[in-house]
Design a protein around this motif. Sequence first.
Motif, PDB file in Angstrom:
ATOM      1  N   LEU A  71       7.876 159.530  23.912  1.00 24.90           N
ATOM      2  CA  LEU A  71       8.769 158.486  23.400  1.00 24.90           C
ATOM      3  C   LEU A  71       9.830 158.217  24.462  1.00 24.90           C
ATOM      4  CD1 LEU A  71       8.178 160.677  20.841  1.00 24.90           C
ATOM      5  CD2 LEU A  71       9.121 158.732  19.646  1.00 24.90           C
ATOM      6  N   ARG A  72      10.131 156.927  24.647  1.00 29.47           N
ATOM      7  CA  ARG A  72      11.167 156.549  25.611  1.00 29.47           C
ATOM      8  C   ARG A  72      12.124 155.581  24.929  1.00 29.47           C
ATOM      9  NH1 ARG A  72      10.176 152.786  30.785  1.00 29.47           N
ATOM     10  NH2 ARG A  72      12.336 152.240  31.089  1.00 29.47           N
ATOM     11  N   PHE A  73      13.414 155.882  25.026  1.00 27.60           N
ATOM     12  CA  PHE A  73      14.431 155.031  24.410  1.00 27.60           C
ATOM     13  C   PHE A  73      15.749 155.264  25.117  1.00 27.60           C
ATOM     14  CE2 PHE A  73      13.543 158.806  21.807  1.00 27.60           C
ATOM     15  CZ  PHE A  73      14.731 159.489  21.904  1.00 27.60           C
ATOM     16  N   TYR A  74      16.758 154.468  24.731  1.00 32.80           N
ATOM     17  CA  TYR A  74      18.077 154.545  25.365  1.00 32.80           C
ATOM     18  C   TYR A  74      19.127 154.892  24.311  1.00 32.80           C
ATOM     19  CZ  TYR A  74      15.828 152.599  29.425  1.00 32.80           C
ATOM     20  OH  TYR A  74      14.995 152.428  30.500  1.00 32.80           O
ATOM     21  N   PHE A  75      19.979 155.805  24.696  1.00 28.74           N
ATOM     22  CA  PHE A  75      21.000 156.405  23.827  1.00 28.74           C
ATOM     23  C   PHE A  75      22.342 155.787  24.225  1.00 28.74           C
ATOM     24  CE2 PHE A  75      24.139 159.842  23.977  1.00 28.74           C
ATOM     25  CZ  PHE A  75      23.909 160.666  22.881  1.00 28.74           C
ATOM     26  N   HIS A  76      23.100 155.243  23.249  1.00 30.59           N
ATOM     27  CA  HIS A  76      24.380 154.578  23.526  1.00 30.59           C
ATOM     28  C   HIS A  76      25.507 155.395  22.899  1.00 30.59           C
ATOM     29  CE1 HIS A  76      22.522 150.743  24.911  1.00 30.59           C
ATOM     30  NE2 HIS A  76      21.531 151.195  24.169  1.00 30.59           N
ATOM     31  N   ASP A  77      26.230 156.133  23.729  1.00 42.42           N
ATOM     32  CA  ASP A  77      27.342 156.958  23.263  1.00 42.42           C
ATOM     33  C   ASP A  77      28.634 156.197  23.543  1.00 42.42           C
ATOM     34  OD1 ASP A  77      28.100 159.535  22.121  1.00 42.42           O
ATOM     35  OD2 ASP A  77      28.995 159.991  24.068  1.00 42.42           O
ATOM     36  N   ILE A  78      29.208 155.612  22.489  1.00 39.49           N
ATOM     37  CA  ILE A  78      30.401 154.761  22.646  1.00 39.49           C
ATOM     38  C   ILE A  78      31.614 155.564  22.170  1.00 39.49           C
ATOM     39  CG2 ILE A  78      31.468 152.563  22.043  1.00 39.49           C
ATOM     40  CD1 ILE A  78      28.604 151.544  21.421  1.00 39.49           C
ATOM     41  N   VAL A  79      32.526 155.859  23.104  1.00 37.19           N
ATOM     42  CA  VAL A  79      33.642 156.772  22.812  1.00 37.19           C
ATOM     43  C   VAL A  79      34.974 156.070  22.547  1.00 37.19           C
ATOM     44  CG1 VAL A  79      32.589 158.682  24.068  1.00 37.19           C
ATOM     45  CG2 VAL A  79      34.132 157.119  25.283  1.00 37.19           C
ATOM     46  N   ALA A  84      21.393 164.643  37.737  1.00 31.12           N
ATOM     47  CA  ALA A  84      20.574 163.428  37.679  1.00 31.12           C
ATOM     48  C   ALA A  84      19.610 163.469  36.493  1.00 31.12           C
ATOM     49  CB  ALA A  84      19.806 163.260  38.986  1.00 31.12           C
ATOM     50  N   VAL A  85      18.997 164.615  36.267  1.00 31.47           N
ATOM     51  CA  VAL A  85      18.056 164.777  35.153  1.00 31.47           C
ATOM     52  C   VAL A  85      18.428 166.034  34.396  1.00 31.47           C
ATOM     53  CG1 VAL A  85      15.634 165.046  34.484  1.00 31.47           C
ATOM     54  CG2 VAL A  85      16.211 163.686  36.490  1.00 31.47           C
ATOM     55  N   ARG A  86      18.531 165.906  33.086  1.00 33.05           N
ATOM     56  CA  ARG A  86      18.815 167.057  32.226  1.00 33.05           C
ATOM     57  C   ARG A  86      17.638 167.260  31.285  1.00 33.05           C
ATOM     58  NH1 ARG A  86      22.086 162.768  33.182  1.00 33.05           N
ATOM     59  NH2 ARG A  86      22.730 162.474  31.017  1.00 33.05           N
ATOM     60  N   GLU A  87      17.313 168.516  31.035  1.00 30.19           N
ATOM     61  CA  GLU A  87      16.175 168.818  30.161  1.00 30.19           C
ATOM     62  C   GLU A  87      16.649 169.687  29.008  1.00 30.19           C
ATOM     63  OE1 GLU A  87      12.331 169.536  32.078  1.00 30.19           O
ATOM     64  OE2 GLU A  87      12.232 171.363  30.879  1.00 30.19           O
ATOM     65  N   ARG A 101      18.435 160.966  31.503  1.00 31.75           N
ATOM     66  CA  ARG A 101      18.921 160.416  32.773  1.00 31.75           C
ATOM     67  C   ARG A 101      19.981 159.362  32.453  1.00 31.75           C
ATOM     68  NH1 ARG A 101      13.400 160.964  33.428  1.00 31.75           N
ATOM     69  NH2 ARG A 101      12.712 161.964  35.360  1.00 31.75           N
ATOM     70  N   THR A 102      21.140 159.472  33.062  1.00 31.07           N
ATOM     71  CA  THR A 102      22.184 158.470  32.816  1.00 31.07           C
ATOM     72  C   THR A 102      21.774 157.142  33.442  1.00 31.07           C
ATOM     73  OG1 THR A 102      23.887 160.175  32.748  1.00 31.07           O
ATOM     74  CG2 THR A 102      24.622 157.908  33.132  1.00 31.07           C
ATOM     75  N   HIS A 103      21.732 156.108  32.617  1.00 29.68           N
ATOM     76  CA  HIS A 103      21.399 154.767  33.100  1.00 29.68           C
ATOM     77  C   HIS A 103      22.654 154.105  33.660  1.00 29.68           C
ATOM     78  CE1 HIS A 103      20.553 150.427  32.810  1.00 29.68           C
ATOM     79  NE2 HIS A 103      19.316 150.780  33.119  1.00 29.68           N
ATOM     80  N   HIS A 104      23.738 154.120  32.897  1.00 30.61           N
ATOM     81  CA  HIS A 104      25.042 153.725  33.426  1.00 30.61           C
ATOM     82  C   HIS A 104      26.137 154.337  32.555  1.00 30.61           C
ATOM     83  CE1 HIS A 104      24.705 150.274  30.541  1.00 30.61           C
ATOM     84  NE2 HIS A 104      25.995 150.499  30.423  1.00 30.61           N
ATOM     85  N   SER A 105      27.327 154.435  33.154  1.00 32.07           N
ATOM     86  CA  SER A 105      28.436 155.091  32.482  1.00 32.07           C
ATOM     87  C   SER A 105      29.729 154.351  32.778  1.00 32.07           C
ATOM     88  CB  SER A 105      28.537 156.541  32.981  1.00 32.07           C
ATOM     89  OG  SER A 105      29.585 157.214  32.346  1.00 32.07           O
ATOM     90  N   VAL A 165      34.143 153.666  28.442  1.00 24.87           N
ATOM     91  CA  VAL A 165      33.948 153.397  27.017  1.00 24.87           C
ATOM     92  C   VAL A 165      32.575 153.849  26.530  1.00 24.87           C
ATOM     93  CG1 VAL A 165      33.763 151.531  25.304  1.00 24.87           C
ATOM     94  CG2 VAL A 165      35.566 151.480  27.028  1.00 24.87           C
ATOM     95  N   GLU A 166      31.551 153.699  27.375  1.00 29.82           N
ATOM     96  CA  GLU A 166      30.179 153.923  26.912  1.00 29.82           C
ATOM     97  C   GLU A 166      29.329 154.610  27.972  1.00 29.82           C
ATOM     98  OE1 GLU A 166      26.524 151.246  25.037  1.00 29.82           O
ATOM     99  OE2 GLU A 166      27.858 150.339  26.510  1.00 29.82           O
ATOM    100  N   ASP A 167      28.493 155.539  27.514  1.00 35.24           N
ATOM    101  CA  ASP A 167      27.441 156.122  28.346  1.00 35.24           C
ATOM    102  C   ASP A 167      26.106 155.666  27.778  1.00 35.24           C
ATOM    103  OD1 ASP A 167      29.014 157.686  30.132  1.00 35.24           O
ATOM    104  OD2 ASP A 167      29.325 159.152  28.551  1.00 35.24           O
ATOM    105  N   VAL A 168      25.257 155.127  28.654  1.00 36.34           N
ATOM    106  CA  VAL A 168      23.897 154.752  28.250  1.00 36.34           C
ATOM    107  C   VAL A 168      22.952 155.710  28.962  1.00 36.34           C
ATOM    108  CG1 VAL A 168      22.126 152.955  28.224  1.00 36.34           C
ATOM    109  CG2 VAL A 168      24.542 152.349  27.913  1.00 36.34           C
ATOM    110  N   VAL A 169      22.162 156.423  28.169  1.00 42.07           N
ATOM    111  CA  VAL A 169      21.306 157.474  28.710  1.00 42.07           C
ATOM    112  C   VAL A 169      19.853 157.174  28.351  1.00 42.07           C
ATOM    113  CG1 VAL A 169      20.827 159.961  28.720  1.00 42.07           C
ATOM    114  CG2 VAL A 169      23.181 159.141  28.438  1.00 42.07           C
TER     115      VAL A 169
END
Length: 200
Positions: free
Chosen positions: A59-67, A157-160, A180-184, A187-191
């Motif tokens: 499964l591949r998806f993007y996680f949006h952590d909005i602080v 760069a990569v966390r397991e 893998r962090t896509h951008h940071s 306010v928000e981290d997209v992983v």
Amino acid sequence: MAISLPKFHPSSLIYQHPFIFIITISFLCNFTTAETHSFGRIISPSTLGLNKPQKLSHLRFYFHDIVDGPNQSAFRVAAAPSTNNSPTGFGAVVVMDDALTELPEMGSKVVGRAQGMYALASRSEVGLLMVLNFAFTEGKYNGSNLSVLGRNAANSAVREMPVVGGSGLFRFANGYAQARTHHSTTVEDVVEYNVFVFHY
């Protein structure tokens, strides 16, 4: 004339009749086991469909952590007295309900939520203890969950992290998640998450 009878001792019965001793001990062990384990029983794995070969899903998806801001989805709920002075945020605990999307853009299709918490658990780097469920809401995975418990060295760069279980289509799941962090931003981290799980 008085007749002297040998004194009887219960242990003499054990020595003379070891079979009686074995039967007695066996009965007591069975009785004790039945009493203390009456809530459980052994069943065949096939009754739960575990006689089939395991599948491996990716499964591949993007996680949006909005602080911060109006769409905030992660909130600090606890901290140590020294957290604000720590360069790594050591001691902070954050609870999250983050969107999982198909693509990195927040406006793309939402496929689930990352619900759980993370604690900043390292004094020497930004090292998170992650305890979360990926709760899926889309397609055949709707209503199924994967549970992750592990260490996330956020600046790598990569966390397991291990996938330790699941529910729904992911019952008896095990595997790992790569982050893998896509951008940071502030306010928000997209992983980006790539998750590989064995399940039935």
